[in-house]
Motif scaffolding. Sequence first.
Motif, PDB file in Angstrom:
ATOM      1  N   ARG B 200       0.895  -1.142  -0.062  1.00 51.22           N
ATOM      2  CA  ARG B 200       0.034  -0.158  -0.019  1.00 51.22           C
ATOM      3  C   ARG B 200       0.817   1.492   0.091  1.00 51.22           C
ATOM      4  O   ARG B 200       0.252   2.280  -0.320  1.00 51.22           O
ATOM      5  CB  ARG B 200      -0.929   0.046   1.353  1.00 51.22           C
ATOM      6  CG  ARG B 200      -1.702  -1.155   1.634  1.00 51.22           C
ATOM      7  CD  ARG B 200      -2.681  -0.842   2.785  1.00 51.22           C
ATOM      8  NE  ARG B 200      -1.943  -1.430   4.077  1.00 51.22           N
ATOM      9  CZ  ARG B 200      -1.819  -0.406   5.147  1.00 51.22           C
ATOM     10  NH1 ARG B 200      -2.112   0.585   5.184  1.00 51.22           N
ATOM     11  NH2 ARG B 200      -1.183  -0.788   6.106  1.00 51.22           N
ATOM     12  N   VAL B 232      -5.471   2.862   4.784  1.00 53.48           N
ATOM     13  CA  VAL B 232      -4.698   4.147   4.385  1.00 53.48           C
ATOM     14  C   VAL B 232      -3.802   3.581   3.225  1.00 53.48           C
ATOM     15  O   VAL B 232      -2.868   2.792   3.398  1.00 53.48           O
ATOM     16  CB  VAL B 232      -4.016   4.634   5.397  1.00 53.48           C
ATOM     17  CG1 VAL B 232      -3.194   6.051   5.169  1.00 53.48           C
ATOM     18  CG2 VAL B 232      -5.184   4.854   6.704  1.00 53.48           C
ATOM     19  N   LEU B 233      -3.644   4.578   2.036  1.00 57.35           N
ATOM     20  CA  LEU B 233      -2.827   4.283   1.131  1.00 57.35           C
ATOM     21  C   LEU B 233      -1.572   5.185   1.193  1.00 57.35           C
ATOM     22  O   LEU B 233      -1.787   6.436   1.634  1.00 57.35           O
ATOM     23  CB  LEU B 233      -3.423   4.078  -0.414  1.00 57.35           C
ATOM     24  CG  LEU B 233      -4.528   3.090  -0.605  1.00 57.35           C
ATOM     25  CD1 LEU B 233      -5.339   3.435  -1.804  1.00 57.35           C
ATOM     26  CD2 LEU B 233      -4.126   1.605  -0.362  1.00 57.35           C
ATOM     27  N   GLY B 234      -0.629   4.846   0.491  1.00 56.49           N
ATOM     28  CA  GLY B 234       0.510   6.239   0.500  1.00 56.49           C
ATOM     29  C   GLY B 234       1.242   6.041  -0.533  1.00 56.49           C
ATOM     30  O   GLY B 234       0.822   5.462  -1.688  1.00 56.49           O
ATOM     31  N   SER B 235       2.244   6.975  -0.576  1.00 55.80           N
ATOM     32  CA  SER B 235       3.116   7.216  -2.011  1.00 55.80           C
ATOM     33  C   SER B 235       4.561   6.428  -1.698  1.00 55.80           C
ATOM     34  O   SER B 235       5.047   6.563  -0.573  1.00 55.80           O
ATOM     35  CB  SER B 235       3.230   8.547  -2.373  1.00 55.80           C
ATOM     36  OG  SER B 235       2.002   9.087  -2.346  1.00 55.80           O
ATOM     37  N   SER B 240       1.890   6.790  -6.463  1.00 46.76           N
ATOM     38  CA  SER B 240       1.524   7.630  -5.510  1.00 46.76           C
ATOM     39  C   SER B 240       0.156   7.018  -4.930  1.00 46.76           C
ATOM     40  O   SER B 240      -0.233   6.098  -5.422  1.00 46.76           O
ATOM     41  CB  SER B 240       1.195   9.102  -6.380  1.00 46.76           C
ATOM     42  OG  SER B 240       0.070   8.793  -7.116  1.00 46.76           O
ATOM     43  N   LYS B 241      -0.249   7.768  -3.940  1.00 47.20           N
ATOM     44  CA  LYS B 241      -1.154   7.292  -3.087  1.00 47.20           C
ATOM     45  C   LYS B 241      -2.498   7.526  -4.010  1.00 47.20           C
ATOM     46  O   LYS B 241      -3.362   6.556  -3.915  1.00 47.20           O
ATOM     47  CB  LYS B 241      -1.417   8.653  -1.979  1.00 47.20           C
ATOM     48  CG  LYS B 241      -2.412   8.404  -1.015  1.00 47.20           C
ATOM     49  CD  LYS B 241      -2.455   9.576  -0.147  1.00 47.20           C
ATOM     50  CE  LYS B 241      -3.639   9.756   0.535  1.00 47.20           C
ATOM     51  NZ  LYS B 241      -4.095   8.894   1.577  1.00 47.20           N
ATOM     52  N   GLU B 242      -2.581   8.604  -4.911  1.00 51.36           N
ATOM     53  CA  GLU B 242      -3.750   8.787  -5.782  1.00 51.36           C
ATOM     54  C   GLU B 242      -3.674   7.800  -6.759  1.00 51.36           C
ATOM     55  O   GLU B 242      -4.854   7.221  -6.960  1.00 51.36           O
ATOM     56  CB  GLU B 242      -3.485  10.023  -6.620  1.00 51.36           C
ATOM     57  CG  GLU B 242      -3.775  11.352  -5.704  1.00 51.36           C
ATOM     58  CD  GLU B 242      -2.316  11.613  -4.760  1.00 51.36           C
ATOM     59  OE1 GLU B 242      -1.082  11.089  -5.122  1.00 51.36           O
ATOM     60  OE2 GLU B 242      -2.651  12.205  -3.825  1.00 51.36           O
ATOM     61  N   ARG B 244      -2.482   4.595  -6.476  1.00 49.65           N
ATOM     62  CA  ARG B 244      -2.858   3.355  -5.845  1.00 49.65           C
ATOM     63  C   ARG B 244      -4.259   3.280  -5.567  1.00 49.65           C
ATOM     64  O   ARG B 244      -4.994   2.034  -5.679  1.00 49.65           O
ATOM     65  CB  ARG B 244      -2.137   3.231  -4.352  1.00 49.65           C
ATOM     66  CG  ARG B 244      -0.623   2.853  -4.376  1.00 49.65           C
ATOM     67  CD  ARG B 244       0.162   2.307  -3.140  1.00 49.65           C
ATOM     68  NE  ARG B 244       1.203   1.714  -3.526  1.00 49.65           N
ATOM     69  CZ  ARG B 244       2.584   2.415  -3.541  1.00 49.65           C
ATOM     70  NH1 ARG B 244       2.584   3.183  -3.385  1.00 49.65           N
ATOM     71  NH2 ARG B 244       3.400   1.602  -4.029  1.00 49.65           N
ATOM     72  N   SER B 245      -4.975   4.474  -5.131  1.00 56.23           N
ATOM     73  CA  SER B 245      -6.292   4.645  -4.911  1.00 56.23           C
ATOM     74  C   SER B 245      -7.002   4.103  -6.113  1.00 56.23           C
ATOM     75  O   SER B 245      -8.296   3.470  -6.032  1.00 56.23           O
ATOM     76  CB  SER B 245      -6.653   5.883  -4.460  1.00 56.23           C
ATOM     77  OG  SER B 245      -8.135   6.199  -4.460  1.00 56.23           O
TER      78      SER B 245
END
Lengths: 152, 267
Positions: B200, B232-235, B240-242, B244-245
């Motif tokens: 993640r 919670v996702l991260g970079s 990036s978090k975005e 991954r989302s």
Amino acid sequence: MKIKLWINEKEFTDDVSPDIALLEWLRSKGFYSIKRGCETSNCGLCTVLLDGKPVLSCSTLAIRANGKYVTTLEGVEKDALEIGGFMADEGSEQCGFCSPGFIMNVIAMKNELTNPTEEEIKKYLVGNLCRCTGYVGQLRAIKNYLKSTKEV
Amino acid sequence: MKLLFTIDQYVIAESLEEAYELNQSRRNVILGGIMWLKMGKKRIGKAIDLSALDLHKIEEDEDCFYIGAMCTLRDLEVHPGLKKYFNGIIEKSVESIVGVQFRNGATVGGTVFSRFGFSDVLTVLLALDTYVELYKGGIVSLSDFMDMPRDNDILVKIIIKKDNRKAAYVNQRKSATDLPILACAVSNVGNTWNIVLGSRPAKAQLISLRLSESLNEEQINEIINVVEDKIVLGSNDRGSKEYRSILADVFIRRNIEEILLGGNHED
Ligand SMILES: Cc1cc2nc3c(=O)[nH]c(=O)nc-3n(C[C@H](O)[C@H](O)[C@H](O)COP(=O)(O)OP(=O)(O)OC[C@H]3O[C@@H](n4cnc5c(N)ncnc54)[C@H](O)[C@@H]3O)c2cc1C
Ligand code: FES
Ligand code: FES
């Protein structure tokens, strides 16, 4: 630590340091076919067979080969020449640096899989990287080689 | 040239008790396949080898699979029993890990005990009813184990219950053998849906929801919303978090659809 093992059917005994890699130790015994590539377990250049299974000799302790059978390219010269011939026919005979590990893994694949599909061949050989040519010629060569082994 | 890490003494443990006792010293280290260990520069006092402890086997009875800590990832991949279960996702979880030669080295014990953030294997095992048998700690569920602080216990085996759950797994990588950018496993048993996101990039996390066996569009959206809210996702340098989302949304949907279709979806 004392080890006894067989390399290409010949018995070897030695007293090895516990942190020496199989790659290093085999080269010290004169098996120079084994190449040191990435040393981070990523390229497959250092592939040897341990009790018939392909392993990365850069990431295997020499101690762990104790009591086992190691096969290197020097021990499968006939197959290696044959596979090399098919690779040359397809213009994929390569630099010589990656070929030993690649050929060892092709031999392991031939022993393990019956009639592998193109997808299965790719999956089996994906851990053998080439830094300069490509994989299409190799794939043609391997298919031709496998076909020839069935014809005999 | 030697390996980066050094070993003063190599001990082939004769019992788990001996291995455990030795492992209590900070200088001593249990060896799995050493794939990960060799990347570091640790100065190991005693290297503890578990090879002689009969931990290389995958056994099964009517209820469970029992997988010894010294089984390799390749053992998991080719085991005929495991291939038949859970829509083959155990095989799927390991098949992109470097190459066959690598998987002949890396062990189940090293993989599970390490609780790596990027793990494909833990993502899939968490979606199944998986337990970890620790020498001192006994049998704990994998999800509890994921939250336990790292200690000096020894992982003896993992146990997977055969509860006939349906499961699906998808991951995204920049190149075939790289670490995953995101890994997603989904499983369904009765009315329970389990969603796991791994890489993640933090360690895999499980969310279980009780809904119904077959889901409608609204319920699928509800699952995605709950996951978005709770995991919670991260970079990192892989994504990036975005990004991954966006992947998470697509992967959860795809896995659920695959399960609803009976597990034949090819990605
Ligand atoms: C180059 C590379 C690429 C990788 N790519 C991926 C990937 O794409 N996806 C993925 O999921 N994984 C990946 N991995 C992780 C890999 O699959 C293994 O999980 C990892 O190598 C650890 O397994 P090992 O047997 O080599 O453990 P080791 O390196 O031997 O040990 C790892 C740690 O676990 C401890 N340990 C080992 N066995 C036990 C035990 N039985 N009980 C208690 N502690 C124990 C060791 O002391 C050590 O601290 C990668 C690893 C490397 C090095
Ligand atoms: S040198 Fe062993 S994998 Fe690259
Ligand atoms: S031909 Fe050997 S690395 Fe490319």
